[in-house]
Motif scaffolding. Structure first.
Motif, mmCIF file in Angstrom:
data_model
loop_
_atom_site.group_PDB
_atom_site.id
_atom_site.type_symbol
_atom_site.label_atom_id
_atom_site.label_comp_id
_atom_site.label_asym_id
_atom_site.label_seq_id
_atom_site.Cartn_x
_atom_site.Cartn_y
_atom_site.Cartn_z
ATOM 1 N N ALA A 85 0.719 -1.274 -0.078
ATOM 2 C CA ALA A 85 -0.035 -0.062 -0.139
ATOM 3 C C ALA A 85 0.833 1.438 0.053
ATOM 4 N N THR A 86 1.983 1.212 0.676
ATOM 5 C CA THR A 86 2.984 2.370 0.730
ATOM 6 C C THR A 86 3.845 2.491 -0.071
ATOM 7 N N GLY A 87 4.310 1.259 -0.880
ATOM 8 C CA GLY A 87 5.408 1.158 -1.584
ATOM 9 C C GLY A 87 6.862 1.376 -0.856
ATOM 10 N N ALA A 88 6.742 1.254 0.532
ATOM 11 C CA ALA A 88 8.078 1.295 1.156
ATOM 12 C C ALA A 88 9.008 0.342 1.008
ATOM 13 N N GLU A 89 10.310 0.738 1.015
ATOM 14 C CA GLU A 89 11.394 -0.019 0.667
ATOM 15 C C GLU A 89 11.948 -0.865 1.612
ATOM 16 N N VAL A 90 11.060 -1.844 1.927
ATOM 17 C CA VAL A 90 11.768 -2.588 3.181
ATOM 18 C C VAL A 90 11.024 -4.112 2.802
ATOM 19 N N THR A 91 12.037 -5.071 3.347
ATOM 20 C CA THR A 91 11.615 -6.444 3.070
ATOM 21 C C THR A 91 10.413 -6.764 4.001
ATOM 22 N N LEU A 92 9.631 -8.037 3.746
ATOM 23 C CA LEU A 92 8.731 -8.462 4.490
ATOM 24 C C LEU A 92 9.444 -8.999 5.995
ATOM 25 N N ASP A 93 10.507 -9.756 6.012
ATOM 26 C CA ASP A 93 11.176 -10.157 7.391
ATOM 27 C C ASP A 93 11.611 -8.865 8.020
ATOM 28 N N ALA A 94 12.252 -7.861 7.552
ATOM 29 C CA ALA A 94 12.806 -6.729 8.147
ATOM 30 C C ALA A 94 11.654 -6.081 8.734
ATOM 31 N N LEU A 95 10.326 -5.911 8.019
ATOM 32 C CA LEU A 95 9.263 -5.019 8.600
ATOM 33 C C LEU A 95 8.676 -5.776 9.744
ATOM 34 N N VAL A 96 8.622 -7.170 9.685
ATOM 35 C CA VAL A 96 8.030 -7.894 10.914
ATOM 36 C C VAL A 96 8.952 -7.493 12.062
ATOM 37 N N LEU A 97 10.055 -7.779 11.945
ATOM 38 C CA LEU A 97 10.992 -7.371 13.007
ATOM 39 C C LEU A 97 10.822 -6.146 13.682
ATOM 40 N N LEU A 98 10.762 -5.103 12.809
ATOM 41 C CA LEU A 98 10.734 -3.729 13.120
ATOM 42 C C LEU A 98 9.275 -3.410 13.889
ATOM 43 N N LEU A 99 8.024 -4.171 13.384
ATOM 44 C CA LEU A 99 6.907 -3.932 13.938
ATOM 45 C C LEU A 99 6.770 -4.649 15.366
ATOM 46 N N ASN A 100 7.444 -5.764 15.421
ATOM 47 C CA ASN A 100 7.365 -6.102 16.670
ATOM 48 C C ASN A 100 8.107 -5.556 17.786
ATOM 49 N N ALA A 101 9.519 -5.024 17.407
ATOM 50 C CA ALA A 101 10.104 -4.438 18.228
ATOM 51 C C ALA A 101 9.594 -3.257 18.847
ATOM 52 N N ALA A 102 8.829 -2.523 17.922
ATOM 53 C CA ALA A 102 7.994 -1.095 18.071
ATOM 54 C C ALA A 102 6.975 -1.526 19.144
ATOM 55 N N PHE A 103 6.117 -2.829 18.953
ATOM 56 C CA PHE A 103 5.159 -3.045 19.696
ATOM 57 C C PHE A 103 5.645 -3.446 21.260
ATOM 58 N N GLU A 104 6.773 -4.304 21.329
ATOM 59 C CA GLU A 104 7.261 -4.595 22.564
ATOM 60 C C GLU A 104 7.758 -3.463 23.154
ATOM 61 N N ASN A 105 8.282 -2.327 22.606
ATOM 62 C CA ASN A 105 8.621 -1.259 23.403
ATOM 63 C C ASN A 105 7.427 -0.413 23.945
ATOM 64 N N ARG A 106 6.518 -0.432 23.254
ATOM 65 C CA ARG A 106 5.143 0.143 23.790
ATOM 66 C C ARG A 106 4.513 -0.465 25.006
ATOM 67 N N ILE A 107 4.712 -1.760 25.215
ATOM 68 C CA ILE A 107 4.186 -2.554 26.075
ATOM 69 C C ILE A 107 5.171 -3.078 27.273
ATOM 70 N N GLY A 108 6.245 -2.136 27.355
ATOM 71 C CA GLY A 108 7.206 -2.718 28.328
ATOM 72 C C GLY A 108 6.716 -2.475 29.866
ATOM 73 N N GLN A 109 5.791 -1.576 30.124
ATOM 74 C CA GLN A 109 5.127 -1.229 31.513
ATOM 75 C C GLN A 109 3.842 -2.087 31.700
ATOM 76 N N GLY A 110 3.429 -3.016 30.739
ATOM 77 C CA GLY A 110 2.079 -3.681 30.650
ATOM 78 C C GLY A 110 1.364 -3.268 29.466
ATOM 79 N N VAL A 111 0.087 -3.904 29.438
ATOM 80 C CA VAL A 111 -0.955 -3.655 28.484
ATOM 81 C C VAL A 111 -2.301 -3.659 28.955
ATOM 82 N N PRO A 112 -3.034 -2.602 28.978
ATOM 83 C CA PRO A 112 -4.488 -2.691 29.655
ATOM 84 C C PRO A 112 -5.260 -3.893 29.139
ATOM 85 N N LEU A 113 -6.107 -4.390 30.229
ATOM 86 C CA LEU A 113 -6.952 -5.555 29.830
ATOM 87 C C LEU A 113 -8.428 -5.022 29.517
ATOM 88 N N MET A 114 -8.916 -5.556 28.451
ATOM 89 C CA MET A 114 -10.245 -5.159 28.024
ATOM 90 C C MET A 114 -11.164 -5.345 29.375
#
Length: 233
Positions: free
Chosen positions: A74-103
């Protein structure tokens, strides 16, 4: 945490048709779908792209490779699928370092299932590293088994994760109740032959035979799960 299963598991009360409960994670038990989207926005901003808010419904609930692949195209970003998966997981993990709220309703439902010794599994398309961090907020003691998206050959919307979970708990799929928040997860559970409660998070989900749709997890309890009709595939 590994997806190991105890040698013997308690069962629900004699005479009950329900043998196990299988629960999705993101958007169902934990309020993380928005966190995932923020992580995706952050990563693509660093790559020089702006994500369209309308894409949220497309990427929610699916396997990481599908969501990442869509965003690359959709964006035409110059990044491989494997590299992007690693980037997304890392960014998410950084955001839940102090826990994640329950529904709302999640803690009460998990406590009820545990109190009644109902065999329960966490079944997620997220990777193992993510699940293990989120379990610190959910309480690993509530789950006899966890299944991660990177531990199965085919994840949701394929039925494999739910079939694996049911087998691991020694339950028949048609006697398992699944709680899901996305059409992708519902499709996986119904393809496995499970009974489904849908709690839509981002996109609406329509009622169907063998599927019960509620507005919030606060409407879900053991009595409802035991009363679900069989999946009429």
């Amino acid at each position: 945490m590994t997806s190991t299963v105890p040698a013997s598991l308690p069962r629900t009360a004699e005479g009950s048709a329900l043998q196990a409960v299988l629960l999705d994670m993101d958007g169902t038990l934990v309020d993380s779908e928005g966190i995932w989207w923020d992580a995706e926005v952050e990563v693509f901003k660093e790559l020089g792209h702006v994500l369209d808010e309308g894409w949220r419904e497309i990427v929610v609930g699916g396997p990481m490779t599908r969501s990442a692949g869509f965003l690359i195209e959709a964006t035409g970003a110059e990044v491989t699928l494997d590299a992007l998966v690693l980037l997304l997981n890392a960014a998410f993990e950084n955001r839940i370092g102090q826990g994640v709220p329950l529904m709302p309703g999640a803690a009460r439902l998990l406590a009820e299932l545990t109190a009644h010794q109902v065999p329960t599994a966490l079944v997620s398309a997220s990777h193992r590293s993510i699940i293990d961090k989120v379990l610190l907020s959910l309480g690993p003691e509530h789950f006899a088994l966890t299944v991660a998206g990177d531990e199965v050959a085919r994840t949701k919307p394929h039925p494999d994760p739910y079939l694996i979970a049911a087998r691991g708990l020694g339950a028949q799929p048609d006697r398992c109740a699944v709680v899901e928040d996305t059409a992708t997860g519902v499709a996986a559970a119904e393809a496995a032959g499970c009974r489904v409660v849908a709690v839509p998070s981002i996109a609406p989900i329509e009622p169907a035979p063998g599927r019960h749709v509620v507005a919030s997890l606060e409407e879900v309890d053991l009595a409802l799960l035991r009363a679900l009709p069989a999946n009429e595939r």
